[in-house]
Write a protein that holds these residues in place. Structure first.
Motif, PDB file in Angstrom:
ATOM      1  N   THR A   1       0.860  -1.185  -0.102  1.00 25.26           N
ATOM      2  CA  THR A   1      -0.028   0.099  -0.003  1.00 25.26           C
ATOM      3  C   THR A   1       0.937   1.168   0.039  1.00 25.26           C
ATOM      4  O   THR A   1       0.617   2.095  -0.931  1.00 25.26           O
ATOM      5  N   VAL A   2       1.959   1.365   0.890  1.00 25.31           N
ATOM      6  CA  VAL A   2       2.763   2.516   0.941  1.00 25.31           C
ATOM      7  C   VAL A   2       3.684   2.730  -0.375  1.00 25.31           C
ATOM      8  O   VAL A   2       3.623   3.718  -0.911  1.00 25.31           O
ATOM      9  N   ARG A   3       4.170   1.543  -0.927  1.00 23.68           N
ATOM     10  CA  ARG A   3       5.039   1.615  -1.983  1.00 23.68           C
ATOM     11  C   ARG A   3       3.977   2.112  -3.110  1.00 23.68           C
ATOM     12  O   ARG A   3       4.338   3.225  -4.045  1.00 23.68           O
ATOM     13  N   GLU A   4       2.873   1.650  -3.464  1.00 25.17           N
ATOM     14  CA  GLU A   4       1.871   2.031  -4.639  1.00 25.17           C
ATOM     15  C   GLU A   4       1.412   3.527  -4.568  1.00 25.17           C
ATOM     16  O   GLU A   4       1.471   4.207  -5.294  1.00 25.17           O
ATOM     17  N   ALA A   5       0.959   3.671  -3.139  1.00 22.15           N
ATOM     18  CA  ALA A   5       0.565   5.158  -3.001  1.00 22.15           C
ATOM     19  C   ALA A   5       1.650   6.195  -3.123  1.00 22.15           C
ATOM     20  O   ALA A   5       1.393   7.214  -3.880  1.00 22.15           O
ATOM     21  N   GLN A   6       2.880   5.683  -2.700  1.00 23.25           N
ATOM     22  CA  GLN A   6       4.112   6.745  -2.796  1.00 23.25           C
ATOM     23  C   GLN A   6       4.406   6.958  -4.409  1.00 23.25           C
ATOM     24  O   GLN A   6       4.619   7.891  -4.879  1.00 23.25           O
ATOM     25  N   ARG A   7       4.323   5.729  -5.312  1.00 25.36           N
ATOM     26  CA  ARG A   7       4.474   5.729  -6.665  1.00 25.36           C
ATOM     27  C   ARG A   7       3.484   6.689  -7.357  1.00 25.36           C
ATOM     28  O   ARG A   7       3.909   7.652  -8.071  1.00 25.36           O
ATOM     29  N   LEU A   8       2.186   6.659  -6.792  1.00 25.47           N
ATOM     30  CA  LEU A   8       1.161   7.609  -7.514  1.00 25.47           C
ATOM     31  C   LEU A   8       1.394   8.846  -6.970  1.00 25.47           C
ATOM     32  O   LEU A   8       1.117   9.750  -7.908  1.00 25.47           O
ATOM     33  N   LEU A   9       1.803   9.086  -5.971  1.00 26.44           N
ATOM     34  CA  LEU A   9       1.939  10.419  -5.405  1.00 26.44           C
ATOM     35  C   LEU A   9       3.298  11.255  -5.943  1.00 26.44           C
ATOM     36  O   LEU A   9       2.961  12.275  -6.533  1.00 26.44           O
ATOM     37  N   ASP A  10       4.197  10.366  -6.151  1.00 27.75           N
ATOM     38  CA  ASP A  10       5.292  10.842  -7.046  1.00 27.75           C
ATOM     39  C   ASP A  10       4.971  11.279  -8.486  1.00 27.75           C
ATOM     40  O   ASP A  10       5.650  12.255  -9.024  1.00 27.75           O
ATOM     41  N   ALA A  11       4.019  10.664  -9.011  1.00 21.43           N
ATOM     42  CA  ALA A  11       3.676  10.805 -10.428  1.00 21.43           C
ATOM     43  C   ALA A  11       2.544  12.044 -10.461  1.00 21.43           C
ATOM     44  O   ALA A  11       2.151  12.196 -11.475  1.00 21.43           O
ATOM     45  N   GLY A  12       2.382  12.580  -9.424  1.00 23.49           N
ATOM     46  CA  GLY A  12       1.335  13.500  -9.478  1.00 23.49           C
ATOM     47  C   GLY A  12      -0.115  13.036  -9.409  1.00 23.49           C
ATOM     48  O   GLY A  12      -0.947  13.999  -9.825  1.00 23.49           O
TER      49      GLY A  12
ATOM     50  N   GLY B   1     -10.865  36.188  -7.102  1.00 22.67           N
ATOM     51  CA  GLY B   1     -11.177  34.964  -7.706  1.00 22.67           C
ATOM     52  C   GLY B   1     -10.155  33.918  -8.079  1.00 22.67           C
ATOM     53  O   GLY B   1     -10.400  32.943  -8.340  1.00 22.67           O
ATOM     54  N   ARG B   2      -8.884  34.251  -7.826  1.00 23.07           N
ATOM     55  CA  ARG B   2      -7.832  33.552  -8.356  1.00 23.07           C
ATOM     56  C   ARG B   2      -7.510  32.389  -7.180  1.00 23.07           C
ATOM     57  O   ARG B   2      -7.072  32.714  -6.012  1.00 23.07           O
ATOM     58  N   ALA B   3      -7.703  31.145  -7.405  1.00 23.13           N
ATOM     59  CA  ALA B   3      -7.368  30.131  -6.320  1.00 23.13           C
ATOM     60  C   ALA B   3      -5.928  29.846  -6.305  1.00 23.13           C
ATOM     61  O   ALA B   3      -5.120  30.060  -7.346  1.00 23.13           O
ATOM     62  N   ARG B   4      -5.363  29.446  -5.258  1.00 23.90           N
ATOM     63  CA  ARG B   4      -4.188  29.344  -5.139  1.00 23.90           C
ATOM     64  C   ARG B   4      -3.850  27.555  -5.418  1.00 23.90           C
ATOM     65  O   ARG B   4      -4.351  26.782  -4.805  1.00 23.90           O
ATOM     66  N   VAL B   5      -3.152  27.464  -6.594  1.00 25.39           N
ATOM     67  CA  VAL B   5      -2.920  26.046  -7.139  1.00 25.39           C
ATOM     68  C   VAL B   5      -1.624  25.735  -6.733  1.00 25.39           C
ATOM     69  O   VAL B   5      -0.522  26.305  -7.027  1.00 25.39           O
ATOM     70  N   VAL B   6      -1.475  24.140  -6.577  1.00 20.48           N
ATOM     71  CA  VAL B   6      -0.188  23.715  -6.329  1.00 20.48           C
ATOM     72  C   VAL B   6       0.288  22.582  -7.324  1.00 20.48           C
ATOM     73  O   VAL B   6      -0.770  22.009  -7.879  1.00 20.48           O
ATOM     74  N   ASP B   7       1.476  22.256  -7.441  1.00 19.51           N
ATOM     75  CA  ASP B   7       1.827  21.418  -8.266  1.00 19.51           C
ATOM     76  C   ASP B   7       1.596  19.890  -7.546  1.00 19.51           C
ATOM     77  O   ASP B   7       2.554  19.624  -6.615  1.00 19.51           O
ATOM     78  N   ALA B   8       1.045  18.856  -7.777  1.00 22.08           N
ATOM     79  CA  ALA B   8       0.708  17.662  -7.090  1.00 22.08           C
ATOM     80  C   ALA B   8       2.120  17.033  -6.815  1.00 22.08           C
ATOM     81  O   ALA B   8       2.277  16.449  -5.803  1.00 22.08           O
ATOM     82  N   SER B   9       2.927  16.842  -8.069  1.00 22.09           N
ATOM     83  CA  SER B   9       3.981  15.786  -7.704  1.00 22.09           C
ATOM     84  C   SER B   9       5.278  16.849  -7.105  1.00 22.09           C
ATOM     85  O   SER B   9       6.017  15.993  -6.429  1.00 22.09           O
ATOM     86  N   THR B  10       5.251  17.844  -7.407  1.00 23.32           N
ATOM     87  CA  THR B  10       6.479  18.597  -6.509  1.00 23.32           C
ATOM     88  C   THR B  10       5.807  18.827  -4.737  1.00 23.32           C
ATOM     89  O   THR B  10       6.782  18.760  -4.329  1.00 23.32           O
ATOM     90  N   GLU B  11       4.584  18.721  -4.558  1.00 26.33           N
ATOM     91  CA  GLU B  11       4.059  18.946  -3.154  1.00 26.33           C
ATOM     92  C   GLU B  11       4.067  17.668  -2.570  1.00 26.33           C
ATOM     93  O   GLU B  11       3.690  17.385  -1.491  1.00 26.33           O
ATOM     94  N   ALA B  12       4.313  16.313  -3.492  1.00 22.02           N
ATOM     95  CA  ALA B  12       4.132  15.176  -2.778  1.00 22.02           C
ATOM     96  C   ALA B  12       4.877  14.608  -1.751  1.00 22.02           C
ATOM     97  O   ALA B  12       6.075  15.075  -1.768  1.00 22.02           O
ATOM     98  N   PRO B  13       4.146  14.395  -0.611  1.00 18.36           N
ATOM     99  CA  PRO B  13       4.827  14.143   0.669  1.00 18.36           C
ATOM    100  C   PRO B  13       5.600  12.718   0.502  1.00 18.36           C
ATOM    101  O   PRO B  13       5.309  12.009  -0.244  1.00 18.36           O
ATOM    102  N   ARG B  14       6.908  12.761   1.372  1.00 23.16           N
ATOM    103  CA  ARG B  14       7.497  11.382   1.616  1.00 23.16           C
ATOM    104  C   ARG B  14       6.558  10.768   2.636  1.00 23.16           C
ATOM    105  O   ARG B  14       6.745  10.914   3.709  1.00 23.16           O
ATOM    106  N   LEU B  15       6.197   9.511   2.414  1.00 19.05           N
ATOM    107  CA  LEU B  15       5.497   8.411   3.237  1.00 19.05           C
ATOM    108  C   LEU B  15       6.360   7.940   4.156  1.00 19.05           C
ATOM    109  O   LEU B  15       5.756   7.626   5.544  1.00 19.05           O
TER     110      LEU B  15
END
Length: 171
Positions: A48-59, A151-165
């Motif tokens: 679970t941790v490995r697969e979730a980390q792979r997906l997080l890293d991929a954004g 009206g401008r939302a603050r958007v982040v890049d999902a792969s850049t912001e991905a946490p280390r599990l």
């Protein structure tokens, strides 16, 4: 598929067969999308941790949330809040990357609170304390007042912001 009909099973429940992008947003039928995570997969905690980390890293935090959701539904009761909280954090990152700052911040904080009880034990090598800090810090950044552009939302890049599990980098 006939686009005039809703995609439902025999009992009327949505099938959600539409293609999705990397953040889980539905795309028009016929558009190439990102392959969906299969539902109901029983994995070991390490898988679970490995697969979730792979997906997080991929954004793809929406897809990582689905992996955590499988663990919370199939794992032991004593760990249910851990997996649920991790799923909430992944969905919080998803919302922040989609531009839903308030919803993203709320889910990041809710996920951090849910895993608080696991801070000291660090089950399965998960760096719970660091994840709590990450979630609260990101929630604070995305929940800040905008840059003055109405009206401008603050958007982040999902792969850049991905946490280390797990501490020390990759799972």
């Amino acid at each position: 598929m006939d686009e005039s009909r809703r995609d439902r099973d025999e009992e009327g429940r949505a099938r959600n067969a539409r293609p999705r992008d990397g953040l889980g947003r539905p795309l028009p039928y016929g558009t190439p999308g990102v392959e969906r995570q299969p539902e109901g997969v029983v994995r070991s905690p390490d898988e679970t941790v490995r697969e979730a980390q792979r997906l997080l890293d991929a954004g793809m935090p929406f897809h990582a949330h689905e992996v955590f959701e499988d663990a919370w539904k199939s794992g032991p009761e004593a760990e249910r809040e851990l997996w649920r909280g991790l799923a909430q954090m992944a969905v919080g990152l998803t919302h922040a990357a989609r531009g839903n700052s308030a919803g993203g911040a709320r889910l990041l904080r809710r996920g951090a609170a849910a895993v608080e009880a696991f801070r000291e034990s660090g089950p399965h090598g998960i760096g719970v304390g660091a994840l709590i800090v990450w979630a609260r810090e990101l929630a604070g950044r995305v929940d800040m007042p905008g840059d003055g552009t109405a009206g401008r939302a603050r958007v982040v890049d999902a792969s850049t912001e991905a946490p280390r599990l797990r501490p020390g980098g990759r799972a």
